[in-house]
Structures are given as structure tokens and as C-alpha cells.
Motif scaffolding. Structure first.
Motif, mmCIF file in Angstrom:
data_model
loop_
_atom_site.group_PDB
_atom_site.id
_atom_site.type_symbol
_atom_site.label_atom_id
_atom_site.label_comp_id
_atom_site.label_asym_id
_atom_site.label_seq_id
_atom_site.Cartn_x
_atom_site.Cartn_y
_atom_site.Cartn_z
ATOM 1 N N GLY A 122 79.598 2.373 -76.654
ATOM 2 C CA GLY A 122 79.358 2.947 -75.342
ATOM 3 C C GLY A 122 79.263 1.945 -74.210
ATOM 4 N N LYS A 123 79.678 0.712 -74.437
ATOM 5 C CA LYS A 123 79.556 -0.336 -73.409
ATOM 6 C C LYS A 123 80.880 -0.459 -72.650
ATOM 7 N N THR A 124 81.196 0.551 -71.852
ATOM 8 C CA THR A 124 82.472 0.539 -71.133
ATOM 9 C C THR A 124 82.522 -0.570 -70.085
ATOM 10 N N ASP A 125 81.367 -0.917 -69.507
ATOM 11 C CA ASP A 125 81.367 -1.977 -68.499
ATOM 12 C C ASP A 125 81.736 -3.323 -69.113
ATOM 13 N N VAL A 126 81.316 -3.540 -70.371
ATOM 14 C CA VAL A 126 81.650 -4.786 -71.059
ATOM 15 C C VAL A 126 83.157 -4.833 -71.354
ATOM 16 N N VAL A 127 83.728 -3.683 -71.743
ATOM 17 C CA VAL A 127 85.164 -3.628 -72.035
ATOM 18 C C VAL A 127 85.974 -3.909 -70.771
ATOM 19 N N LYS A 128 85.552 -3.308 -69.662
ATOM 20 C CA LYS A 128 86.254 -3.582 -68.399
ATOM 21 C C LYS A 128 86.112 -5.059 -68.023
ATOM 22 N N GLY A 129 84.935 -5.605 -68.281
ATOM 23 C CA GLY A 129 84.751 -7.033 -68.042
ATOM 24 C C GLY A 129 85.660 -7.873 -68.914
ATOM 25 N N ALA A 148 73.165 -11.591 -75.854
ATOM 26 C CA ALA A 148 72.963 -11.689 -74.407
ATOM 27 C C ALA A 148 71.507 -11.984 -74.087
ATOM 28 N N GLU A 149 70.607 -11.308 -74.806
ATOM 29 C CA GLU A 149 69.171 -11.539 -74.570
ATOM 30 C C GLU A 149 68.767 -12.945 -74.989
ATOM 31 N N GLY A 150 69.295 -13.398 -76.142
ATOM 32 C CA GLY A 150 68.945 -14.726 -76.637
ATOM 33 C C GLY A 150 69.464 -15.841 -75.743
ATOM 34 N N LEU A 151 70.624 -15.630 -75.136
ATOM 35 C CA LEU A 151 71.220 -16.641 -74.258
ATOM 36 C C LEU A 151 70.767 -16.506 -72.815
ATOM 37 N N THR A 203 75.389 -8.805 -70.719
ATOM 38 C CA THR A 203 76.493 -8.419 -71.599
ATOM 39 C C THR A 203 77.817 -8.393 -70.815
ATOM 40 N N PHE A 204 77.737 -8.104 -69.530
ATOM 41 C CA PHE A 204 78.931 -8.104 -68.673
ATOM 42 C C PHE A 204 79.557 -9.496 -68.636
ATOM 43 N N PHE A 205 78.730 -10.544 -68.472
ATOM 44 C CA PHE A 205 79.253 -11.908 -68.438
ATOM 45 C C PHE A 205 79.864 -12.282 -69.789
ATOM 46 N N LEU A 206 79.218 -11.872 -70.878
ATOM 47 C CA LEU A 206 79.774 -12.156 -72.198
ATOM 48 C C LEU A 206 81.148 -11.508 -72.356
ATOM 49 N N GLY A 207 81.296 -10.295 -71.794
ATOM 50 C CA GLY A 207 82.595 -9.635 -71.862
ATOM 51 C C GLY A 207 83.650 -10.356 -71.056
ATOM 52 N N VAL A 208 83.284 -10.742 -69.813
ATOM 53 C CA VAL A 208 84.252 -11.381 -68.914
ATOM 54 C C VAL A 208 84.677 -12.749 -69.423
ATOM 55 N N ILE A 224 87.639 -15.782 -76.474
ATOM 56 C CA ILE A 224 87.829 -15.736 -77.920
ATOM 57 C C ILE A 224 89.034 -14.871 -78.290
ATOM 58 N N GLY A 225 89.176 -13.734 -77.621
ATOM 59 C CA GLY A 225 90.294 -12.842 -77.916
ATOM 60 C C GLY A 225 91.652 -13.447 -77.614
ATOM 61 N N ASN A 226 91.688 -14.465 -76.736
ATOM 62 C CA ASN A 226 92.956 -15.078 -76.332
ATOM 63 C C ASN A 226 93.054 -16.549 -76.717
ATOM 64 N N ALA A 227 92.168 -17.008 -77.582
ATOM 65 C CA ALA A 227 92.138 -18.433 -77.934
ATOM 66 C C ALA A 227 93.451 -18.909 -78.535
ATOM 67 N N ALA A 228 94.076 -18.067 -79.358
ATOM 68 C CA ALA A 228 95.343 -18.465 -79.991
ATOM 69 C C ALA A 228 96.424 -18.705 -78.945
ATOM 70 N N GLU A 229 96.444 -17.862 -77.891
ATOM 71 C CA GLU A 229 97.429 -18.055 -76.822
ATOM 72 C C GLU A 229 97.202 -19.359 -76.075
#
Length: 362
Positions: free
Chosen positions: A81-88, A240-243, A247-252, A258-263
Motif C-alpha cells: 500500500g505504499k504508492t508514494d514510495v513506488v512513485k518515488g 527508514a526508522e533505523g536510518l 520511506t519516500f527518500f528510500l524509494g527515490v 539498486i533496481g538500476n545498478a546493473a545498467e
């Protein structure tokens, strides 16, 4: 190769998750790092199949699996349910590929060289697609701001959902049309589009993988990526809490990188080989794939899994960042050459945007 050693992170991650009591932040970090070699192996398997099955099927495979790690990460975050993180994450991928990824490749590629050149026709095509992508992604947000005061929040929400679904379908159709254009009807233009040979060519000692090996790597890699993505999604809030981050910043920043590291790794490698046309295709092409395919797919998937997400980027900072990418890439691509200072400028813009996303409120 470093990616082979990084595969050891997969059993370590699963062991920490299911057999040892460790802080959630540790699970999150190890799972995040384990996705990097998986993304690289999926990319290699896709390329092996593409070489053996031809350009058209290869193009479809690259579309399907090129950003698989990022897509799976986003789906599991959506399910929470974290749509804001996905958009980020979408925003972070768009700015990360074209600013950080391209910037690093230019700096590394021009080390010891006065400049590097690339094909302007190919870059112009990418730039045009990027501008279209940006307009399509900004339109739902502009609709949101103009209609909210007229129709009211409840009615506007329904209209935004319909507009987002309609825009998503159009974007996917455009991406498929682009595949036909580049791989079929105008294939000769892009194949002969001034690709530079490496200055120090390396001997091609690696034998092609058998098809069954490539398919097996693709299936197993995708399965483990989904497993690790589920761990990452489950530990997102705790991390996010530990750092002390949102969560928005972690998404952005974190999930997008990480998702694009191979590229990023592939772009840097080809930049050192003086193949900047390929680098533009990897970095800007991946940005376009996120905007024209991944984001629309996530909108459609979100409705299928009962966690609806629209394409409204309500945070003005996201809109500015996405628009800035199109403007900057167009400025870089128009002359067909790059210098190290342009790479520094791209990285600088990414760092400034990153600082803004770090400090922005929820």
C-alpha cells in the motif's frame, strides 16, 4: 567477476531472514545488495537469448526483463500500500539513469580523453521519446491541480484514475511502436548509427550460453529477485526508522539505484570502451523504458492487485526533477559529443536533487 562473488549475498540474506535474529535494518541492507548481482545475471541471460533468437524477439525480452528487479521491487511495495514510495522509485529511476548513470559513464569514459562522440540521430530519437514521456507523466499532475478546485476531491480522484489508466495504455502502445520502429522498420538506421569500436578491443573468449542455460538463469534469477524484493519491501519502514530517513527518500534514491545498478555498471564499462552511442542507449533508453513501460505497467498492475495507484506526482519536487531530466538530456544530446565536465554537471544536478529529496517533508 565481482557479480559472481556478490551472489553469496543471496544465501546470507535468506539465512538472516529466516534462521537468525538480526535487526530489520541488517536484513534490508543485505537483501538490497543481493538484488544487484541478480539484476546483472538477468541482464546477461536476456542478452544471450537476444543474440540467439534475433533482434525482434531479443528486443521484446529486453523490454520484459530489462528492469525486472525494479518492477518486482515496486510490485511488492505496492502490495504493502505504499504508492508514494513506488512513485518515488519511478522518479528516482528516471533521474538516476539519465543524471547519475550517464554522468558517471561520461566522467569515467572521458578519463584520459578530451571528448567522446556518439550518434546524434539515435540520441535525438531517445531525446524525443524522453520529452514525450515527461509530458505524459506531468499531465495527470497538472490535471490534478487544475480540476481539484473545480470538481472537488472525490470527483477528481475518479477522473484521475481514469486519466492515469488511459495515459498508461497510450504510453505502452507508444513503447511497442518504438520497438517496431527501431527493431523492424528502421533497424538498418540504428544498426549502422555510428557505433564506435573500442580503442582497446578485448578478445571474445566467452562462448555463448546454451539456450536452456540462459532460460534457466532467467527463471531462477527472476524467482530469487522476487524473494529478495519481498524481504526489502517488508523491511522498508523499519529501515527508514533505523536510518532516520523517510520511506519516500528510500524509494527515490536507494530502491531506484539498486533496481538500476546493473545498467550503471554496463554504462560505465561501455564508456571506457569508447562506445558512447551504446551508453546513451543504456542510460537514456532505460529512463524511457521506466517512463513508457514500467510506470504504466505498475498503474495497471496496481488495479489488478487491489492497491490502485494513479500517475499523479503530487510532490512539486518530483515534477521539477522529471522535467529537468528531459531538458538536460536534450541539451547533452544535441551536439553528439560529451566532455568530462558535462558528466560532472549531470552528477551535480543529481546530488542537489538528492539533497532536496532528503530534506523534503512527508
Amino acid at each position: 567477476m565481482i557479480f559472481r562473488w556478490l551472489l553469496l549475498l543471496i544465501p546470507i540474506s535468506l539465512g538472516l531472514q529466516y534462521f537468525f535474529e538480526v535487526p530489520p535494518l541488517v536484513n534490508f541492507v543485505v537483501a538490497i545488495l543481493a538484488i544487484i548481482p541478480l539484476a546483472e545475471w538477468i541482464r546477461q541471460a536476456t542478452e544471450q537469448l537476444a543474440d540467439q533468437l534475433g533482434a525482434t524477439i531479443g528486443g521484446l525480452l529486453n523490454v520484459t526483463f530489462g528492469n525486472m528487479a525494479e518492477l518486482l521491487l515496486a510490485i511488492f511495495v505496492l502490495m504493502d500500500g505504499k504508492t508514494d514510495v513506488v512513485k518515488g522509485q519511478i522518479t528516482g529511476s528516471i533521474i538516476g539513469n539519465s543524471l547519475l548513470g550517464l554522468g558517471l559513464a561520461i566522467v569515467v569514459g572521458t578519463w584520459g580523453r578530451s571528448k567522446q562522440t556518439f550518434n546524434k540521430e539515435s540520441a535525438g530519437q531517445l531525446s524525443s521519446l524522453l520529452i514525450l514521456s515527461v509530458i505524459a507523466l506531468l499531465l495527470p499532475a497538472l490535471f490534478h491541480y487544475t480540476e481539484r478546485g473545480i470538481a472537488g476531491p472525490a470527483t477528481t480522484g475518479d477522473l484521475e484514475e481514469k486519466l492515469s489508466l488511459g495515459v498508461s495504455v497510450v504510453l505502452i502502445v507508444v513503447y511497442l511502436a518504438n520497438l517496431v520502429y527501431t527493431l523492424k522498420t528502421h533497424r538498418d538506421v540504428f544498426e549502422s548509427a555510428g557505433h564506435h569500436k573500442p580503442e582497446t578491443p578485448e578478445p571474445d573468449d566467452e562462448k555463448p550460453w546454451p539456450k536452456w542455460v540462459a532460460v534457466a538463469v532467467l527463471v531462477v534469477g527472476t524467482a530469487f529477485t522476487a524473494w529478495e524484493a519481498e524481504i526489502v519491501s517488508g523491511g522498508l519502514e523499519a529501515a527508514a526508522e533505523g536510518l532516520g530517513l523517510s520511506t519516500f527518500f528510500l524509494g527515490v534514491v536507494v530502491l531506484a539505484i539498486i533496481g538500476n545498478a546493473a545498467e550503471y555498471v554496463a554504462a560505465i564499462y561501455f564508456a571506457r570502451q569508447n562506445q558512447m552511442t551504446t551508453v546513451m542507449g543504456i542510460t537514456v533508453g532505460s529512463t524511457i523504458q521506466v517512463a513508457l513501460l514500467i510506470a504504466p505497467l505498475l498503474v495497471i498492475i496496481s488495479y489488478l492487485i487491489g492497491a490502485p495507484m494513479n500517475l499523479v506526482f503530487a510532490n512539486p519536487l518530483e515534477l521539477i526533477a522529471i522535467a529537468a531530466v528531459a531538458f538536460i538530456v536534450n541539451a547533452i544530446a544535441h551536439d553528439g559529443e560529451t566532455t568530462w565536465f558535462e558528466g560532472v554537471l549531470l552528477i551535480a544536478v543529481y546530488v542537489v536533487l538528492g539533497m532536496a529529496f532528503l530534506l523534503v517533508g512527508p
